[in-house]
Scaffold this active site. Structure first.
Site, PDB file in Angstrom:
ATOM      1  CD  GLU A  50     -43.902  23.832 -37.287  1.00 30.66           C
ATOM      2  OE1 GLU A  50     -44.986  23.785 -37.904  1.00 30.66           O
ATOM      3  OE2 GLU A  50     -43.124  22.876 -37.260  1.00 30.66           O
ATOM      4  CG  HIS A  80     -52.535  21.700  -7.436  1.00 32.65           C
ATOM      5  ND1 HIS A  80     -52.635  21.631  -6.061  1.00 32.65           N
ATOM      6  CD2 HIS A  80     -53.757  22.118  -7.874  1.00 32.65           C
ATOM      7  CE1 HIS A  80     -53.859  21.968  -5.695  1.00 32.65           C
ATOM      8  NE2 HIS A  80     -54.561  22.267  -6.779  1.00 32.65           N
ATOM      9  CE  LYS A 131     -38.628  18.247 -41.476  1.00 30.61           C
ATOM     10  NZ  LYS A 131     -39.520  18.748 -42.505  1.00 30.61           N
TER      11      LYS A 131
HETATM   12  O1  PA5 Z   1     -47.012  23.011 -40.018  1.00 30.78           O
HETATM   13  C1  PA5 Z   1     -46.303  22.307 -40.697  1.00 30.78           C
HETATM   14  O2  PA5 Z   1     -46.194  22.470 -41.930  1.00 30.78           O
HETATM   15  C2  PA5 Z   1     -45.535  21.162 -40.061  1.00 30.78           C
HETATM   16  O3  PA5 Z   1     -45.780  21.081 -38.697  1.00 30.78           O
HETATM   17  C3  PA5 Z   1     -45.906  19.855 -40.733  1.00 30.78           C
HETATM   18  O4  PA5 Z   1     -47.266  19.599 -40.531  1.00 30.78           O
HETATM   19  C4  PA5 Z   1     -45.069  18.690 -40.160  1.00 30.78           C
HETATM   20  O5  PA5 Z   1     -43.718  18.974 -40.284  1.00 30.78           O
HETATM   21  C5  PA5 Z   1     -45.400  17.410 -40.910  1.00 30.78           C
HETATM   22  O6  PA5 Z   1     -45.136  17.550 -42.256  1.00 30.78           O
HETATM   23  P1  PA5 Z   1     -45.692  16.542 -43.330  1.00 30.78           P
HETATM   24  O7  PA5 Z   1     -47.157  16.632 -43.327  1.00 30.78           O
HETATM   25  O8  PA5 Z   1     -45.093  16.980 -44.611  1.00 30.78           O
HETATM   26  O9  PA5 Z   1     -45.219  15.174 -42.921  1.00 30.78           O
END
Ligand code: PA5
Length: 469
Positions: free
Chosen positions: A324, A345, A460
């Site tokens: 990410e 394996h 989303k």
């Molecule tokens: O790293 C990030 O910002 C994302 O992976 C969020 O943690 C994830 O989308 C969850 O978001 P939120 O805490 O707003 O529900």
């Protein structure tokens, strides 16, 4: 107390790998990326305008461990850490199961800590073997119909719940407070908890601990429910960098883990990162080797090869962190966690003979938590193991590590080693902080903003269109 060790000498620098002076040649760029990361922290705290090219700037995680520990010293019971500890103890005294609702950065760190630092079958243990701490389940990280109902089946025991063993609680974690998976799960599990509590609205509120941003839908819902403890995720700390906020610390404290040790480990890693030169700096060396292998040898796949079961969730946390943070503008290596010897394996064949696009980093724990278990002698020697009767599982594991590294080296498959002394809070603090620092340093090195995840918005948006018409 030992610092984790990063050692790429095993085979990264052997024929077919990097030239032995390549890391030192990259030192000026690595040091300037480190300077930029540290300057980001200053910029973040200055409260001044963040230049557009730097937005978003979530550098607040970097010195958070030191800040939290200092606040604990100065403010005692009024500090964030003491408040987290008190809420965790209150919940542990009130309920025997806690459902942690959250997705991505809002649960993966907590899960990593549970798997690394608790008994491998923690949830199956009796309450006394858990030292009076609750079992922990993770939901809200999917919209899986059967898994959600399976957990509901497990939670409902006695109505009304009269003793602690029958009671359960929720910790709902979402920084934005609007993530659909977590919000839907909270609606469903809240309904179930309401049923379990009967008409007792006060008990219901006591059994819910939200962790969220200072505003938003979840924050408002928490106010409406009257939850006595609501923890704020500080500004400038992104989800996947939030393991040392209440996002990771509250579940850790609920489990009875030593959160001060966790933060002390992270703070030690910060000191090391700030001061050690290239060639001796675990963060900078790790970044440099990964970057050079990718740039000069096409190693676009980074395998984190964990040896033992306790680090699988930490590996998955890291997969998310790297993917990410750096998977942007058509850049970013592909992270992949494997658990060995299990995955020798399954994926082992490909790592040994597949495309030459991989860098393998072994994540090794030097000392096991328990006494070595021997294979033992038997009258039924059909399996011909008597000749190994005196060998222990750690010895078998060490042979597997050495044997696999040798096999990779023989075929010029580059590997490096990342070694932790023990699997405990202090060393996990070091490891998680090291990997977070490495991720942002690499981002600055290659000119990618490691913060933010604009690409996640597209799914989303479309999901909402399909749902709401
Ligand atoms: O790293 C990030 O910002 C994302 O992976 C969020 O943690 C994830 O989308 C969850 O978001 P939120 O805490 O707003 O529900």
């Amino acid at each position: 107390m030992a610092l984790l060790k990063y050692d790429p000498s095993a085979s990264v620098f052997s024929p077919g790998g990097l030239a032995s002076d390549s890391l030192s040649k990259l030192a000026p760029q690595l040091e300037s990326a480190r300077d930029e990361v540290l300057a980001d922290v200053e910029l973040f705290h200055s409260g001044g305008e963040t230049p557009p090219a730097k937005q978003p700037l979530d550098a607040g995680f970097i010195d958070l461990p030191e800040r939290l520990l200092a606040e604990l010293k100065e403010s005692g019971s009024a500090s964030q850490l003491a408040r987290i500890g008190a809420a965790a103890d209150r919940l542990a005294g009130a309920a025997d199961r806690v459902v942690v609702l959250g997705i991505g950065g809002s649960y993966m760190g907590a899960r990593a800590l549970l798997e690394a630092c608790c008994h491998p079958y923690y949830n199956e243990l009796s309450r006394s073997a858990r030292h009076g701490r609750p079992r922990m389940y993770f939901e809200g990280n999917n919209v899986d119909n059967d898994a959600s109902q399976g957990l509901v089946d497990l939670l409902h025991r006695e109505h009304p719940a009269t003793q602690v063993e029958d009671r359960w609680a929720i910790s709902v974690i979402s920084k934005s407070g609007g993530t659909i998976e977590t919000a839907v799960a909270f609606r469903i599990f809240l309904r179930e908890l309401e049923q379990a509590c009967g008409a007792d609205a006060e008990q219901l509120a006591q059994l819910i601990v939200p962790v969220t941003g200072p505003s938003g839908k979840l924050f408002e819902l928490s106010q409406r429910l009257g939850c006595p403890d609501v923890f704020e995720i500080p500004d400038g700390v992104g989800g996947r960098f939030s393991v040392f906020t209440a996002v990771g610390l509250l579940p850790a404290a609920i489990l009875g883990l030593d959160v001060e040790e966790l933060l002390a480990g992270a703070a030690v890693m910060n000191d090391h990162f700030r001061s050690a030169p290239v060639g001796e700096n675990a963060v900078l060396d790790y970044v440099g080797v990964g970057h050079l292998m990718e740039q000069d040898h096409g190693a676009v796949t980074r395998i984190l090869s964990t040896w033992g079961k306790g680090l699988e969730a930490a590996g998955l946390w890291y997969d998310q962190l790297l993917a990410e943070s750096l998977g942007k503008q058509e850049h970013g290596a592909l992270p992949l966690t494997v658990v060995n010897t299990r995955d020798l394996h399954s994926r082992g064949q490909q790592h040994q003979e597949g495309r030459r696009d991989k860098l393998i980093t072994n994540l090794i724990v030097e000392q096991w938590g328990r006494e070595p278990l021997s294979i033992g002698r038997s009258d039924r020697n059909e399996d011909q193991l008597n000749e190994l009767a005196d060998k222990t599982l750690p010895e078998v594991m060490n042979a597997a590590i050495a044997g696999t590294n040798k096999a990779y080296a023989e075929d010029r498959r580059p590997t490096a080693d990342l070694t932790l002394k023990r699997l405990d809070e202090y060393h996990m603090g070091q490891l998680l902080q090291m990997l977070m620092l490495a991720t942002v340093v690499e981002g600055r090195l290659i000119g990618i903003n490691p913060y933010g995840q604009p690409g996640v918005e597209a799914y989303k948006k479309h999901m909402n269109e399909f749902l709401r018409g």
